[in-house]
Design a protein around this motif. Structure first.
Motif, mmCIF file in Angstrom:
data_model
loop_
_atom_site.group_PDB
_atom_site.id
_atom_site.type_symbol
_atom_site.label_atom_id
_atom_site.label_comp_id
_atom_site.label_asym_id
_atom_site.label_seq_id
_atom_site.Cartn_x
_atom_site.Cartn_y
_atom_site.Cartn_z
ATOM 1 N N PHE A 38 -22.634 -24.606 12.461
ATOM 2 C CA PHE A 38 -22.489 -25.903 12.699
ATOM 3 C C PHE A 38 -22.091 -26.868 11.578
ATOM 4 C CE2 PHE A 38 -25.355 -24.168 16.192
ATOM 5 C CZ PHE A 38 -24.584 -24.085 17.061
ATOM 6 N N LEU A 39 -22.465 -26.524 10.497
ATOM 7 C CA LEU A 39 -22.182 -27.517 9.421
ATOM 8 C C LEU A 39 -21.103 -27.133 8.484
ATOM 9 C CD1 LEU A 39 -25.769 -28.597 8.324
ATOM 10 C CD2 LEU A 39 -23.987 -29.841 9.743
ATOM 11 N N GLY A 40 -20.963 -25.705 8.208
ATOM 12 C CA GLY A 40 -19.938 -25.101 7.328
ATOM 13 C C GLY A 40 -18.609 -25.004 7.849
ATOM 14 N N THR A 41 -17.733 -25.400 6.997
ATOM 15 C CA THR A 41 -16.035 -25.511 7.700
ATOM 16 C C THR A 41 -15.555 -24.196 7.343
ATOM 17 O OG1 THR A 41 -15.574 -26.635 5.575
ATOM 18 C CG2 THR A 41 -15.966 -27.810 7.201
ATOM 19 N N ALA A 42 -14.592 -23.734 8.434
ATOM 20 C CA ALA A 42 -14.001 -22.381 8.251
ATOM 21 C C ALA A 42 -14.976 -21.375 7.941
ATOM 22 C CB ALA A 42 -12.888 -22.674 7.259
ATOM 23 N N ARG A 43 -16.006 -21.237 8.372
ATOM 24 C CA ARG A 43 -17.000 -20.215 8.152
ATOM 25 C C ARG A 43 -16.510 -18.865 8.264
ATOM 26 N NH1 ARG A 43 -21.241 -20.268 11.852
ATOM 27 N NH2 ARG A 43 -22.338 -18.503 10.656
ATOM 28 N N GLU A 55 -27.863 -19.116 1.064
ATOM 29 C CA GLU A 55 -27.649 -19.735 2.233
ATOM 30 C C GLU A 55 -26.515 -18.668 3.072
ATOM 31 O OE1 GLU A 55 -26.039 -23.788 2.435
ATOM 32 O OE2 GLU A 55 -27.805 -24.668 0.889
ATOM 33 N N ALA A 56 -26.871 -17.600 3.056
ATOM 34 C CA ALA A 56 -26.566 -16.583 3.850
ATOM 35 C C ALA A 56 -27.390 -16.405 5.063
ATOM 36 C CB ALA A 56 -26.550 -15.127 3.116
#
Length: 127
Positions: free
Chosen positions: A32-37, A60-61
């Motif tokens: 929900f926070l990472g862009t283009a995950r 952060e994996a």
């Protein structure tokens, strides 16, 4: 097996100079926070598959799906050993564990998770 303080290594250590190629990277796989995950994780998987690292520590994996994909991709580069730490919180969006993924060309025979308590210090004492 060679043993030292908090270290266990399978086999024998090489004599003389040796080279160890290490990657440490915060991959920012935050649901929900990472862009283009998805695109970033796929690109990272490709990069790992074509890498020459001996040891990778990925922070952060959080996603088990991302972890599984990275482990699979890394195996083609000889990073056939992996470890994730199950200690930590279950977060929204399927994120869980401590968010740390270790990939290694060499056997991982021991591991420990030490929780970072700096936030508690910041809250109590300020920056």
């Amino acid at each position: 097996m060679v043993e030292g303080k908090n270290l266990k290594v399978a086999g024998t250590l090489p004599r003389g100079p040796c080279q160890l190629r290490v990657l440490s990277m915060n991959i920012w796989d935050v649901p929900f926070l990472g862009t283009a995950r998805k695109a970033r994780m796929e690109a990272l998987g490709e990069a790992l598959a074509n890498s020459e690292y001996d040891l990778c520590g990925l922070q952060e994996a959080w996603s088990p799906e991302t972890q599984a994909m990275l482990v699979k991709q890394a195996k083609s580069a000889g990073l056939v050993y992996s470890h994730t730490f199950v200690a930590g919180a279950d977060l929204p969006g399927g994120a869980s564990g401590g968010g740390l993924l270790i990939l290694s060309r060499y056997p991982i025979v021991n591991g420990a998770y030490l929780r970072d308590n700096r936030l508690r210090h910041v809250v109590r004492c300020g920056f």
